[in-house]
Design a protein around this motif. Structure first.
Motif, short mmCIF file in Angstrom:
data_model
loop_
_atom_site.label_atom_id
_atom_site.label_comp_id
_atom_site.label_asym_id
_atom_site.label_seq_id
_atom_site.Cartn_x
_atom_site.Cartn_y
_atom_site.Cartn_z
N THR A 232 -16.77 -33.35 -22.22
CA THR A 232 -16.77 -33.98 -20.90
C THR A 232 -16.37 -35.47 -20.98
O THR A 232 -16.41 -36.10 -22.04
N LYS B 135 -1.59 -42.91 -30.32
CA LYS B 135 -2.77 -42.65 -31.16
C LYS B 135 -2.32 -42.33 -32.58
O LYS B 135 -1.43 -41.49 -32.76
N ALA C 115 -24.16 -32.64 -22.87
CA ALA C 115 -23.09 -32.30 -21.92
C ALA C 115 -22.31 -31.14 -22.54
O ALA C 115 -22.83 -30.02 -22.59
N GLY C 116 -21.09 -31.38 -23.04
CA GLY C 116 -20.35 -30.30 -23.70
C GLY C 116 -20.91 -29.98 -25.09
O GLY C 116 -20.65 -28.92 -25.65
N GLY C 117 -21.62 -30.93 -25.67
CA GLY C 117 -22.22 -30.74 -27.00
C GLY C 117 -21.23 -30.86 -28.15
O GLY C 117 -21.60 -30.67 -29.31
N THR C 118 -19.97 -31.22 -27.88
CA THR C 118 -18.97 -31.21 -28.95
C THR C 118 -19.14 -32.37 -29.94
O THR C 118 -18.64 -32.31 -31.05
N ASP C 119 -19.84 -33.41 -29.52
CA ASP C 119 -20.15 -34.48 -30.46
C ASP C 119 -21.62 -34.33 -30.90
O ASP C 119 -21.92 -34.31 -32.10
N LEU C 120 -22.48 -34.16 -29.93
CA LEU C 120 -23.92 -34.12 -30.23
C LEU C 120 -24.29 -33.01 -31.21
O LEU C 120 -25.06 -33.23 -32.16
N ILE D 264 -25.17 -41.27 -17.17
CA ILE D 264 -23.85 -41.60 -16.61
C ILE D 264 -23.52 -40.54 -15.55
O ILE D 264 -23.61 -39.34 -15.82
N ASP E 268 -11.00 -41.99 -27.13
CA ASP E 268 -9.60 -42.18 -26.73
C ASP E 268 -9.46 -42.40 -25.23
O ASP E 268 -8.49 -43.02 -24.78
N TYR F 254 -29.45 -36.23 -23.92
CA TYR F 254 -28.71 -35.49 -22.90
C TYR F 254 -27.65 -34.68 -23.62
O TYR F 254 -27.01 -35.15 -24.56
N ASN G 223 -17.50 -38.37 -23.68
CA ASN G 223 -16.47 -39.13 -24.38
C ASN G 223 -16.73 -40.62 -24.32
O ASN G 223 -16.49 -41.36 -25.29
#
Ligand SMILES: Cc1cc2nc3c(=O)[nH]c(=O)nc-3n(C[C@H](O)[C@H](O)[C@H](O)COP(=O)(O)OP(=O)(O)OC[C@H]3O[C@@H](n4cnc5c(N)ncnc54)[C@H](O)[C@@H]3O)c2cc1C
Length: 311
Positions: A111, A224, A32-37, A207, A162, A30, A115
């Motif tokens: 997203t 943090k 979503a924002g793609g910022t990790d994937l 999710i 986080d 899947y 996260n």
């Protein structure tokens, strides 16, 4: 260099997304924002041959208050979460946690759902395929041993979301969809604490939203540890909530173990404060040394307790 071509699908409903996942069950992700994937794809750690874009799913980007709960759609961006009037009013802890993530540009795409499922991290895993092969592959990318620990047979990659510690302190539930229907569970139950397979989620599960009960009179705190105040991932995140009426404390940490570490107690003694860092299974695989991160758990917990009036 692996072949990184992929089929790209944009389902218009949750059932369509689940059907697309089922049809491509051998290899899909899947998106979503793609910022990790997309970073994992660039580093060839994710080689799925089908990407299922969730951006057209109806209702995924909604935040609403209903029956004494805040319902946050999985597609709500971190920017929207950090700035939503209802979140700022009822749960500033969530806004603060969202605001601490990555950078302003990344938060506009990243997203809530992504996260919750952000991949565990390790200095020996978040590298290019070329780098990883050159030192010998670690357990998380197909090797036999954990390089960070000098040869253990378990993966010590670190859970780094986080938002999750903040959501756990607020008693959040996560809702997911599978072919049989919709299910929910307390957010902490989503995590296995196992570095290689960090999630308790059925294959293909999507999710859909996070629910947070609205509670009055809860005092919260968030901190943090990271080298720079923007862009860097956590080396230790500590969130806590304290209910002065009954003296109950909930503490949740990320950046310290293979899953979130959670404590719920009415014991605010020195012995409890000292015990928290001891339970975190840290190894030398993030920017700051393990001993420093352990020490900072105690420092942050003392600061947090003072701030909420628990000491
Ligand atoms: C420079 C940089 C700094 C960062 N700093 C931080 C940081 O400080 N703290 C932090 O927590 N994160 C950080 N991140 C990671 C990432 O930006 C966030 O965790 C973000 O919230 C991920 O959301 P996304 O929508 O981009 O997820 P994606 O990258 O699209 O997806 C992430 C994972 O979740 C899965 N997924 C996404 N949505 C769903 C869904 N609804 N149902 C089922 N599976 C789903 C995807 O298949 C993928 O496995 C950083 C990233 C970068 C590039």
């Amino acid at each position: 260099m692996k072949n990184m071509n992929a089929t790209y699908l944009v389902p218009a409903s949750v059932p369509e997304a689940l059907a697309a996942a089922d049809a491509n069950r051998e290899s899909f992700a899947y998106l979503a924002g793609g910022t990790d994937l997309m970073v994992h794809r660039q580093q060839e750690n994710n080689t799925a041959t089908c990407l299922i874009d969730l951006s057209a799913l109806p209702g995924f980007d909604k935040i609403e208050v209903k029956n004494g709960k805040i319902l946050i759609g999985a597609g709500v961006t971190l920017h929207e979460l950090a700035n939503a009037e209802t979140v700022l009013r009822h749960y500033p802890l969530l806004a603060e946690a969202a605001q601490s993530i990555a950078s302003p540009v990344i938060r506009k795409s990243a997203t809530v759902g992504g996260n919750l499922l952000v991949e565990n991290r390790c200095s020996f895993f978040n590298q290019s395929e070329f780098w990883r092969e050159a030192i010998g592959l670690c357990l998380k990318c197909g090797g036999d041993v954990c390089i960070a620990t000098g040869g253990k047979k378990a993966c010590y990659s670190v859970f780094v979301s986080d938002l999750v510690p903040a959501l756990i302190c607020l008693g959040a539930k996560v809702q997911y969809a599978v072919a049989d229907g919709m299910f929910d569970m307390p957010l902490e139950a989503l995590y296995t604490g196992v570095g290689l397979n960090p999630l308790h989620l059925p294959a293909g599960a999507l999710i859909t939203q996070v629910e947070v009960p609205v509670k009055n009179g809860v005092r919260t705190w968030f901190q943090k540890l990271r080298p720079r105040k923007s862009v860097d991932f956590t080396n230790l995140t500590l969130a806590l909530s304290f209910e002065p009426d009954n003296g109950r404390l909930k503490v949740a940490l990320s950046g310290v173990d293979m899953g979130p570490v959670v404590f719920e107690t009415g014991d605010l003694s020195d012995a409890f404060v000292k015990s928290v860092g001891k339970k975190c299974r840290m190894v030398e695989n993030l920017f700051y040394p393990r001993a420093y991160r352990k020490k900072m758990v105690e420092v942050y917990l003392r600061q947090g307790l003072k701030a909420v009036g628990g000491r």
